[in-house]
Design a protein around this motif. Sequence first.
Motif, PDB file in Angstrom:
ATOM      1  N   THR A 126       0.829  -1.196   0.000  1.00 21.38           N
ATOM      2  CA  THR A 126       0.000   0.000   0.000  1.00 21.38           C
ATOM      3  C   THR A 126       0.868   1.252   0.000  1.00 21.38           C
ATOM      4  OG1 THR A 126      -1.680  -1.195   1.253  1.00 21.38           O
ATOM      5  CG2 THR A 126      -1.869   1.195   1.194  1.00 21.38           C
ATOM      6  N   ALA A 127       0.587   2.160  -0.927  1.00 13.18           N
ATOM      7  CA  ALA A 127       1.349   3.413  -1.013  1.00 13.18           C
ATOM      8  C   ALA A 127       0.721   4.450  -0.092  1.00 13.18           C
ATOM      9  CB  ALA A 127       1.386   3.908  -2.452  1.00 13.18           C
ATOM     10  N   ALA A 128       0.947   4.293   1.202  1.00  9.39           N
ATOM     11  CA  ALA A 128       0.382   5.214   2.197  1.00  9.39           C
ATOM     12  C   ALA A 128       1.337   5.287   3.382  1.00  9.39           C
ATOM     13  CB  ALA A 128      -0.994   4.736   2.651  1.00  9.39           C
ATOM     14  N   LEU A 129       1.454   6.479   3.954  1.00  8.20           N
ATOM     15  CA  LEU A 129       2.374   6.738   5.053  1.00  8.20           C
ATOM     16  C   LEU A 129       1.607   6.969   6.353  1.00  8.20           C
ATOM     17  CD1 LEU A 129       4.689   9.183   3.110  1.00  8.20           C
ATOM     18  CD2 LEU A 129       5.408   6.968   4.030  1.00  8.20           C
ATOM     19  N   PRO A 130       2.266   6.799   7.496  1.00 12.22           N
ATOM     20  CA  PRO A 130       1.611   7.116   8.776  1.00 12.22           C
ATOM     21  C   PRO A 130       1.244   8.593   8.842  1.00 12.22           C
ATOM     22  CG  PRO A 130       3.638   5.852   9.117  1.00 12.22           C
ATOM     23  CD  PRO A 130       3.624   6.256   7.685  1.00 12.22           C
ATOM     24  N   ALA A 131       0.334   8.919   9.746  1.00 15.46           N
ATOM     25  CA  ALA A 131      -0.146  10.296   9.872  1.00 15.46           C
ATOM     26  C   ALA A 131       0.981  11.237  10.272  1.00 15.46           C
ATOM     27  CB  ALA A 131      -1.266  10.370  10.903  1.00 15.46           C
ATOM     28  N   PRO A 132       0.995  12.454   9.719  1.00 14.87           N
ATOM     29  CA  PRO A 132       2.010  13.443  10.098  1.00 14.87           C
ATOM     30  C   PRO A 132       1.620  14.144  11.403  1.00 14.87           C
ATOM     31  CG  PRO A 132       0.622  14.349   8.372  1.00 14.87           C
ATOM     32  CD  PRO A 132       0.135  12.950   8.636  1.00 14.87           C
ATOM     33  N   GLU A 133       2.155  13.675  12.467  1.00 16.60           N
ATOM     34  CA  GLU A 133       1.872  14.301  13.763  1.00 16.60           C
ATOM     35  C   GLU A 133       2.869  15.439  14.028  1.00 16.60           C
ATOM     36  OE1 GLU A 133      -0.696  14.081  15.206  1.00 16.60           O
ATOM     37  OE2 GLU A 133      -1.381  12.080  15.726  1.00 16.60           O
ATOM     38  N   PRO A 134       2.435  16.457  14.774  1.00 19.80           N
ATOM     39  CA  PRO A 134       1.207  16.523  15.590  1.00 19.80           C
ATOM     40  C   PRO A 134      -0.011  17.044  14.848  1.00 19.80           C
ATOM     41  CG  PRO A 134       2.506  18.475  15.995  1.00 19.80           C
ATOM     42  CD  PRO A 134       3.300  17.652  15.009  1.00 19.80           C
ATOM     43  N   TRP A 135       0.070  17.136  13.510  1.00 16.56           N
ATOM     44  CA  TRP A 135      -0.978  17.838  12.774  1.00 16.56           C
ATOM     45  C   TRP A 135      -2.305  17.091  12.771  1.00 16.56           C
ATOM     46  CZ3 TRP A 135      -0.015  22.592  12.615  1.00 16.56           C
ATOM     47  CH2 TRP A 135       1.310  23.033  12.536  1.00 16.56           C
ATOM     48  N   GLY A 335      -6.064   7.584   6.526  1.00 14.04           N
ATOM     49  CA  GLY A 335      -7.159   7.422   7.478  1.00 14.04           C
ATOM     50  C   GLY A 335      -8.120   8.594   7.506  1.00 14.04           C
ATOM     51  N   LEU A 336      -7.726   9.713   6.903  1.00 12.14           N
ATOM     52  CA  LEU A 336      -8.620  10.869   6.783  1.00 12.14           C
ATOM     53  C   LEU A 336      -9.330  10.724   5.441  1.00 12.14           C
ATOM     54  CD1 LEU A 336      -9.368  13.533   8.289  1.00 12.14           C
ATOM     55  CD2 LEU A 336      -7.725  14.687   6.794  1.00 12.14           C
ATOM     56  N   ARG A 337     -10.477  10.067   5.448  1.00  9.20           N
ATOM     57  CA  ARG A 337     -11.143   9.665   4.214  1.00  9.20           C
ATOM     58  C   ARG A 337     -11.905  10.824   3.595  1.00  9.20           C
ATOM     59  NH1 ARG A 337      -8.629   6.771   2.015  1.00  9.20           N
ATOM     60  NH2 ARG A 337     -10.370   6.220   0.632  1.00  9.20           N
ATOM     61  N   ILE A 338     -11.153  11.797   3.097  1.00  7.91           N
ATOM     62  CA  ILE A 338     -11.756  12.962   2.456  1.00  7.91           C
ATOM     63  C   ILE A 338     -11.209  13.084   1.030  1.00  7.91           C
ATOM     64  CG2 ILE A 338     -12.070  15.448   2.483  1.00  7.91           C
ATOM     65  CD1 ILE A 338     -13.470  14.183   4.776  1.00  7.91           C
ATOM     66  N   ALA A 382       2.087  20.323   7.305  1.00  9.32           N
ATOM     67  CA  ALA A 382       2.021  18.861   7.320  1.00  9.32           C
ATOM     68  C   ALA A 382       2.500  18.276   5.993  1.00  9.32           C
ATOM     69  CB  ALA A 382       0.593  18.405   7.613  1.00  9.32           C
ATOM     70  N   VAL A 383       2.108  18.898   4.877  1.00 16.60           N
ATOM     71  CA  VAL A 383       2.518  18.400   3.567  1.00 16.60           C
ATOM     72  C   VAL A 383       4.024  18.566   3.376  1.00 16.60           C
ATOM     73  CG1 VAL A 383       2.328  18.803   1.075  1.00 16.60           C
ATOM     74  CG2 VAL A 383       0.265  18.672   2.487  1.00 16.60           C
TER      75      VAL A 383
END
Length: 499
Positions: A126-135, A335-338, A382-383
């Motif tokens: 899966t081409a997906a990374l963990p969430a960028p915290e603390p954002w 995980g932010l399904r937008i 975050a980006v």
Amino acid sequence: MAQWTSVMGAAQLARLLKSQQSRPAGPGGRRPPVYRTLADGIRLLVLEGRVPVAARLPAERELALALAVSRTTVAAAYEALRTEGFLESRRGAGSWTVVPAGKPLPARGLEPLPPEALGSMIDLGTAALPAPEPWLTRAVRGALEELPPYAHTHGDYPAGLPALRSMIAERYTARGIPTMQEQIMVTTGAMGAIDAICHLFGGRGERIAVESPSYANILQLMREAGARLVPVAMAEGLAGWDLDRWRQVLREAAPRIAYVVADFHNPTGALADEDQRRRLVEAARSAGTVLVVDETMSELCLEPDLEMPRRMCGFDPAGSTVITVGSASKAFWAGLRIGWVRAAPDVIRSLVAARAYADLGTPVLEQLALTWLFTTGGWEEAVQMRRGQARGNRDALVAAVRRELPGWEFEVPDGGLTLWVRTGGLSGSRIAEAGERVGVRVPSGPRFGVDGAFEGYIRLPFTVAGAVAEEAAARLAEAARLVEAGMPAGNGTPRTFVA
């Protein structure tokens, strides 16, 4: 009563099987018998989901004719599959595919590996990374503060929250593409957006032109919708889009929809230049084809000095040809399904009206979280963090693969999240199967093609770094050695690895 739920024709199965490279000779130069190669090929197709479970296979005589082998060879292959638990037969009902007890049903897309399996398996599926915290945490807290007024409503916003639609429209306008709120619909991820577009424009049996290769999950979504996929080959490496070929396909096949990923194409990483974008829009307009442009990777430019070309919709000022799909999933967090659609207002109204019979709307809290990111500047920070992480991951993975597998070929893209790797003449399907046994999960090339194309490729995402990237490459090298030796992939033993 028959146990099969679909039928696999002899010609279709033969095409899928012929796309697979021959199994290499084993120790001593001996190649396996033809029936064994045939049985292994069918088993791989079942395990990858390219031949569905409970699909009736062709009669022995039909498949023998399609493959130009003897009926005895096909009969022996079928018997081997029955012995291994991948085929069941009954007189009068034929033979149909199954999976042995204890094996998971094959995934037809690229689903993430369950978190509990991550201790022994490196997931490059899966081409997906963990969430960028603390954002992420800040965005959710900000959303909770804005939630009370919405909690007093029914909570259904089929077109999306007005505040978020307005913010997305403003972002396009700021890039020189004037956009009104009425041109935006918020969806549940980019997949939800493309699913809605396909149902509106591409009914069962409609032709859809797609890049070849293209994003596997979208191809499967279109197949499930009953579309007839028309592949248009990409140029070699990062050259991208062959416009003469696109013009010919659009003119001759007259597809209702064409789907493209112009910004850091998934899986190749190619970036369309402005001339390619302009000519593709013109070709689609001339053919009367709706051009669906997937911009989910557009924020992931990994080279600071690279000037990004104008968005594809900028070449369609009337808004009659291009429908744009965007998402927060790749640039921020899956995980932010937008997601969202930018299109002409009448198209948006049609999509919103049709949504009443689908999912009604996108979760309010998640929309508020994304609105908070856009309005506070958190999105840009975050980006930027995400780009740095992806750049480091890319460089680590490239170095590790070049060291462990010097015979594999690829070009390093300037953005996105994926490497498209030619596997030195080995079968990508067999490498994927062997990888599962030695503890690395990768998708094989045929998942990104139509009718068995790209058997000699795999896709590697930039989702791991450092020691994990090195271990992933080492496991891929081990999988390649198993395939080169002609050994059953099951001989490998996954190793527990803790990053």
